[in-house]
Design a protein around this motif. Structure first.
Motif, mmCIF file in Angstrom:
data_model
loop_
_atom_site.group_PDB
_atom_site.id
_atom_site.type_symbol
_atom_site.label_atom_id
_atom_site.label_comp_id
_atom_site.label_asym_id
_atom_site.label_seq_id
_atom_site.Cartn_x
_atom_site.Cartn_y
_atom_site.Cartn_z
ATOM 1 N N ILE A 23 0.839 -1.195 0.000
ATOM 2 C CA ILE A 23 0.000 0.000 0.000
ATOM 3 C C ILE A 23 0.876 1.248 0.000
ATOM 4 N N ASP A 24 1.896 1.269 0.849
ATOM 5 C CA ASP A 24 2.760 2.439 0.937
ATOM 6 C C ASP A 24 4.157 2.007 1.368
ATOM 7 N N SER A 26 8.064 4.019 2.221
ATOM 8 C CA SER A 26 8.879 5.235 2.231
ATOM 9 C C SER A 26 10.128 5.026 3.082
ATOM 10 N N LYS A 34 9.312 2.784 6.360
ATOM 11 C CA LYS A 34 7.908 2.543 6.699
ATOM 12 C C LYS A 34 7.274 1.761 5.556
ATOM 13 N N ALA A 73 -2.675 -1.839 6.561
ATOM 14 C CA ALA A 73 -3.534 -0.687 6.281
ATOM 15 C C ALA A 73 -4.658 -0.700 7.318
ATOM 16 N N VAL A 80 -6.613 2.422 -1.753
ATOM 17 C CA VAL A 80 -5.703 3.001 -2.739
ATOM 18 C C VAL A 80 -5.287 1.998 -3.818
ATOM 19 N N ASN A 81 -5.604 0.741 -3.628
ATOM 20 C CA ASN A 81 -5.171 -0.307 -4.541
ATOM 21 C C ASN A 81 -6.399 -1.055 -5.060
#
Length: 153
Positions: A23-24, A26, A34, A73, A80-81
């Motif tokens: 999902i994310d 960084s 993260k 999540a 978002v996906n």
């Protein structure tokens, strides 16, 4: 170099557990990594531990100082996906588009759009009063500003 190594380790971990998806991701200036994941049937603590170990156990802390957070999540996090839409078929979602907000049941999710249904009260075509109408809409992913699963108690 560090980012590429972490990305490759993350990719390898997700390939081993194909029901999980990213999902994310960084990496901050101070090397805080993260990772937010989701799964076709949810995410367990063991899934988060597996991805964390897939990354952490293959990095040398003597070479690079870093911290690592792997999380799922959240239940109230926006979708978002496309896989998130597919796993939530049958649930009620709130969809924001550029011109309206709809709370509806997610009926189907394809590669290009979602199909939702909801009931609304509308004036009778003839006479006084209102009638309940079943509405259905097909919404392309690119037209969705934000979508969230509505938690019902």
């Amino acid at each position: 170099m560090f980012r590429t190594t972490v990305e490759n380790l993350l990719k390898e971990g997700l390939e081993q557990k194909q029901y999980l998806f990213l999902i994310d991701f960084s990496i901050s200036e101070d090397n805080t990594i993260k990772v937010v994941i989701d799964g076709d049937h949810g995410v367990t603590v063991e899934d988060c531990m597996f991805i964390s170990r897939a990354i952490e156990h293959n990095l040398d802390r003597e070479e690079q100082d870093f911290s690592l957070e792997v999380a799922s999540a959240g239940a109230t996090a926006p979708l978002v996906n496309k896989r998130q839409y597919k796993k939530n078929i049958g649930r009620t979602i709130e969809i924001k588009t550029a011109d309206k907000i709809i709370e509806a049941d997610l009926i189907n999710a394809t590669d290009n759009n979602i199909i939702v249904q909801w009931k609304s009260r509308e004036p009778k075509p003839v006479g006084k009063g209102k009638v309940t109408v079943q509405n259905e809409a097909e919404i392309a992913y690119e037209n969705i500003v934000e979508a969230k699963v509505m938690i019902k108690f």
